[in-house]
Design a protein around this motif. Structure first.
Motif, PDB file in Angstrom:
ATOM      1  N   PRO A 607      25.948  11.463  -0.406  1.00 19.30           N
ATOM      2  CA  PRO A 607      25.088  11.949   0.365  1.00 19.30           C
ATOM      3  C   PRO A 607      25.244  13.852   0.904  1.00 19.30           C
ATOM      4  O   PRO A 607      26.135  14.032   1.502  1.00 19.30           O
ATOM      5  N   SER A 615      31.283  18.854   2.909  1.00 16.36           N
ATOM      6  CA  SER A 615      30.946  18.095   1.873  1.00 16.36           C
ATOM      7  C   SER A 615      31.397  18.934   0.604  1.00 16.36           C
ATOM      8  O   SER A 615      31.574  17.729  -0.866  1.00 16.36           O
ATOM      9  N   VAL A 632      22.863  13.002  -3.763  1.00 13.18           N
ATOM     10  CA  VAL A 632      21.690  12.462  -3.277  1.00 13.18           C
ATOM     11  C   VAL A 632      22.321  13.601  -2.320  1.00 13.18           C
ATOM     12  O   VAL A 632      22.761  14.017  -1.765  1.00 13.18           O
ATOM     13  N   HIS A 633      20.615  15.423  -2.424  1.00 16.92           N
ATOM     14  CA  HIS A 633      20.334  15.515  -1.463  1.00 16.92           C
ATOM     15  C   HIS A 633      19.087  15.294  -0.898  1.00 16.92           C
ATOM     16  O   HIS A 633      17.987  14.890  -2.080  1.00 16.92           O
ATOM     17  N   ILE A 634      18.874  15.424   0.769  1.00 12.51           N
ATOM     18  CA  ILE A 634      17.396  14.930   1.063  1.00 12.51           C
ATOM     19  C   ILE A 634      17.177  15.740   1.512  1.00 12.51           C
ATOM     20  O   ILE A 634      17.152  16.861   2.137  1.00 12.51           O
ATOM     21  N   THR A 659      17.627  14.731  -5.620  1.00 14.17           N
ATOM     22  CA  THR A 659      17.172  15.038  -5.185  1.00 14.17           C
ATOM     23  C   THR A 659      16.146  14.777  -4.848  1.00 14.17           C
ATOM     24  O   THR A 659      14.869  14.510  -5.564  1.00 14.17           O
ATOM     25  N   LEU A 671      17.330   7.573   2.245  1.00 11.63           N
ATOM     26  CA  LEU A 671      18.095   7.392   1.200  1.00 11.63           C
ATOM     27  C   LEU A 671      18.944   6.203   1.619  1.00 11.63           C
ATOM     28  O   LEU A 671      19.306   5.716   0.467  1.00 11.63           O
ATOM     29  N   VAL A 689      29.656   4.567  -0.902  1.00 13.02           N
ATOM     30  CA  VAL A 689      28.789   6.056  -0.023  1.00 13.02           C
ATOM     31  C   VAL A 689      29.559   6.508   0.662  1.00 13.02           C
ATOM     32  O   VAL A 689      30.698   5.903   1.704  1.00 13.02           O
ATOM     33  N   VAL A 691      30.388   9.071   3.483  1.00 19.77           N
ATOM     34  CA  VAL A 691      29.678  10.339   3.866  1.00 19.77           C
ATOM     35  C   VAL A 691      31.147  11.264   4.662  1.00 19.77           C
ATOM     36  O   VAL A 691      31.513  10.488   5.331  1.00 19.77           O
ATOM     37  N   THR A 708      25.422  10.884  11.772  1.00 19.35           N
ATOM     38  CA  THR A 708      25.056  10.142  10.165  1.00 19.35           C
ATOM     39  C   THR A 708      25.988   8.885   9.484  1.00 19.35           C
ATOM     40  O   THR A 708      24.947   7.598   8.815  1.00 19.35           O
ATOM     41  N   LEU A 712      23.907   5.546   8.956  1.00 22.27           N
ATOM     42  CA  LEU A 712      23.897   4.492   7.512  1.00 22.27           C
ATOM     43  C   LEU A 712      24.220   3.168   7.266  1.00 22.27           C
ATOM     44  O   LEU A 712      23.845   2.500   7.134  1.00 22.27           O
TER      45      LEU A 712
END
Length: 733
Positions: A607, A615, A632-634, A659, A671, A689, A691, A708, A712
């Motif tokens: 993410p 990131s 993945v981008h929210i 996206t 997500l 995942v 993070v 986060t 998550l």
């Protein structure tokens, strides 16, 4: 439950730190070898050096390399020595926490409880008989300070003329004490590795009986702490009435001191409580000697008690109530059979000797006090305990009254230590069988069962506050649980002897049968006669606890079945040729194949909220794993999604980006649902995942950042095949 008779040489009841890590059973070992064979076959043909590590795992130091230094604020890395091959041994007990507050808290804990003890010291943290006697008998002996008074208080309801029945009742109780004591001597001999009512009843009568005995004992141990402390505080307030308003705070303070003392370890706690117990024994012997000597001087003529009018008629029910009230003096008689592993070798012989001393002193003190109280014409009053009255009459002048009250207060306040010794050990045995949380298997820094000690302290403190430290209100709750355990234990021993039929088994079975019959009689009388006075709480609590223990056991059974190693059903171990090139599009691998690395198919998901150093480091880490990777981008709206895709192309579009527009601005929900949909489309995939997590220096800085990865992880915890891992990023590092 498996039979734990020590004659079979079984070491299951020996308490060591390794009990927290039980070995595999034979079936699991066979399955493990089968899976290992498949690993070996599947890994054939790997290039040379593929398994070489980039570092030396033994941490051997070389002269051309600098010595390791501190990493941040952690303790030095050099805290190991090489033990066996492929084994390191930590040379320091623990690393100090990195924060200043954490280091101060650790130093304070070591001052209060002492430095951590090595696991090997468990053999030296055992008690010799002279230490075990005060540790394990404090509850039993201290109960004579309130047991006779509880019996007399019931008889007094029929008027002062009924007090003469105290002598035959005391004789009956003395017989009961001897019968139960001799029965437990046999229990210790039959289970030389230690076995209280829980193990004996469970082995011979079934798991349900064992859990009922455990529930009775647990309620008894909690009440032991509450009753002993409240009675000790009453002894203090009898001598100093000005402290009567501080009963509950003083009681809570004493409970806290008991917890601190026991957290220092078995041997240290024993040394702390030796002097008060022996002081009480000496004080009580002096009181009895002087009192009976003066009674002999007047020809053993009893003094008439003050007239008290009757509020109830003298009948069988009241006499039985008085008998069951006096029976609370027997609480703690089982302590030795539970604590056999805490004795020095030979454990069973030393524990039997200690038990004999305890029962002999109990009979002497209980019978001597009841007889002396009768000869002195004393009756229970609300203002002063009857033992305090007897001490004033026996020693009307001089310092002896104060010394006796001080010794009585100390033994009563510390009598709860018997429960602190046995309650955590009972939870250990139950946790080992899967009937209690496994955290109760863990030994703390000082080789004490810290979690069990804390649980007992919290429960006793709640009872103490709820009943405002009133001993009289707690006594009716006291006898039911312990005599339930006595009865089930002795009934179990009868079946134990019948099954083995060794030399003298009939005599042994008869002794246990007599003890069980007496205990059962007291149990029924206490439950019936004291039901409305508060015993209903225990009557209701025991089955509820049994249901709770059963639910815990079912959970662990389901967990064990799902995690245990199960060998494939027949057939030779397949080689690499039968491993499919690609798994089916849906459906997980077979249970016996999930442990093979070739059967695991990965998708790494990262993410990305914004393109910054954190990131980008997470993306680099994910790509370095050599597995398919998806970013993945929210986005809260379409324009922001377009801007992010432009930034992504500017970076080089090295990884696939998906996206997701979230117009309601939620992040974790969309997500989590997206990852769940990915997993549903290919259930054989393992989604990892990654993070990025910014590690801040100060704790208060955490309030400035959203957690986060924790949110998550909580959202995906129930989804199988999803791994959430955080990549720490240190600003300025």
């Amino acid at each position: 439950m498996a039979d734990r008779d020590g004659g079979e040489g079984e070491g299951g009841t020996v308490v060591t730190p390794s009990a927290e890590f039980p070995p595999l059973d034979p079936d699991e070992l066979r399955a493990l070898r089968r899976i290992g064979d498949r690993w070996r076959d599947a890994r054939r043909g790997r290039p040379p050096g593929a398994d070489l590590l980039p570092v030396d795992p033994t941490l051997r130091r070389h002269p051309d390399r600098p010595a390791p230094t501190r990493f941040g604020r952690l303790a030095p890395i050099v805290m190991f020595r090489v033990g066996e091959p492929d084994e390191l041994v930590a040379t320091e007990p623990a690393n100090l926490p990195g924060s200043r507050l954490g280091r101060a808290a650790t130093r304070l804990r070591r001052v209060l409880f002492g430095p951590p003890l090595s696991s090997a010291a468990v053999l030296y943290e055992r008690m010799r008989k002279l230490v075990a006697l005060p540790v394990l008998s404090s509850d039993l002996l201290s109960s004579v300070a309130y047991g006779p008074e509880a019996m007399l208080a019931v008889l007094l309801l029929a008027g002062s003329g009924a007090l003469g029945l105290s002598l035959p009742l005391a004789a009956g109780l003395a017989l009961l004490m001897v019968a139960v004591g001799v029965s437990y001597r046999q229990t210790v001999a039959a289970y030389p590795h230690g076995a209280g009512s829980y193990i004996v009843a469970g082995d011979n009568l079934g798991a349900g009986a064992g859990l009922a005995a455990a529930a009775g004992l647990m309620t008894d141990y909690v009440l032991t702490v509450a009753v002993s402390v409240s009675a000790g505080i009453r002894a203090v307030t009898s001598a100093v009435p000005e402290l009567a308003g501080w009963t509950v705070p003083l009681g809570l303070a004493v409970v806290g001191l008991l917890l601190a003392g026991n957290l220092r370890g078995v041997r240290t706690a024993g040394n702390l409580f030796v002097l008060p117990t022996y002081a009480f024994v000496v004080a009580l012997l002096a009181l009895l000697a002087v009192g009976w000597f003066r009674a002999a001087g007047r020809g053993f003529v009893p003094v008439d008690p003050p007239p008290v009018s009757a509020v109830e008629g003298l009948g069988l029910l009241l006499v039985l109530r008085a008998f069951s009230s006096g029976a609370v003096s027997m609480t703690g008689i089982e302590a030795v059979s539970n604590a056999v592993p805490a004795f020095r070798s030979p454990e069973w012989r030393n524990s039997r000797t200690t038990l004999t001393w305890m029962v002999a002193m109990l009979v002497l003190f209980f019978g001597g006090l009841v007889g002396l109280i009768h000869l002195s014409g004393l009756v229970p009053t609300a203002e002063q305990s009857i033992l305090s009255q007897l001490a004033r009459v026996t020693f009307p002048s001089g310092p002896w009254y104060g010394l006796i009250q001080a010794a009585t207060a100390l033994i009563l306040l510390l009598a709860a230590n018997t429960a602190y010794n046995d309650f955590p050990r009972l939870l250990f045995f139950m946790a080992r069988d899967g009937h209690a949380p496994r955290r109760f298997l863990h030994m703390g820094d000082r080789l004490a069962f810290s979690n069990g000690l804390v649980a007992l302290t919290v429960a006793a403190a709640v009872i103490l506050v709820a009943f405002r430290g009133h001993t009289e209100a707690l006594i009716p709750l006291y006898a039911v649980g312990v005599f339930l355990a006595f009865t089930l234990s002795q009934a179990g021993m009868v079946l134990h002897w019948r099954r083995r039929r060794g030399p003298g088994w009939r005599r042994r079975a008869t002794i246990n049968a007599v003890g069980g019959a007496f205990s059962g009689l007291v149990l029924v009388v206490a439950a019936v006669t004291k039901f409305t006075e508060g015993a209903w709480v225990v009557v209701v609590a025991v089955p509820l606890l049994v249901l709770l223990f059963g639910a815990i056991h079912r959970h662990y059974e389901r967990l064990h079945r799902s995690l245990a190693l199960h060998p494939p059903s027949g057939g030779p171990a397949p080689g690499p040729s039968v491993v499919p090139a690609a798994p089916p599009a849906a459906g997980p691998a077979a249970p016996e194949e999930e442990e093979l690395p070739e059967q695991v198919r990965h998708l790494v998901v990262v993410p990305v909220a914004r393109l910054n150093r954190a990131s980008l480091r997470a993306l680099a880490y994910a790509a370095s794993l050599g597995q398919p990777t998806l970013a993945v981008h929210i986005a809260p709206e379409e324009p922001e999604a377009d801007r992010f895709r432009e930034q992504w192309r500017a970076w080089g579009d090295h990884l696939r980006l998906e996206t997701i527009v979230s117009p309601y601005r939620a992040v974790i929900g969309p997500l989590a649902h997206y990852l769940e949909a990915l997993h549903a489309s290919r259930a054989d995939l393992v989604l990892t995942v990654v993070v990025p997590e910014v590690v801040v220096r100060s704790r208060w800085h955490r309030l400035l950042h959203s957690r986060t990865e924790q949110r998550l992880r909580a959202a995906l915890r129930r989804l199988p095949g999803v791994v959430v891992t955080s990549l720490p990023v240190h600003p300025g590092g």
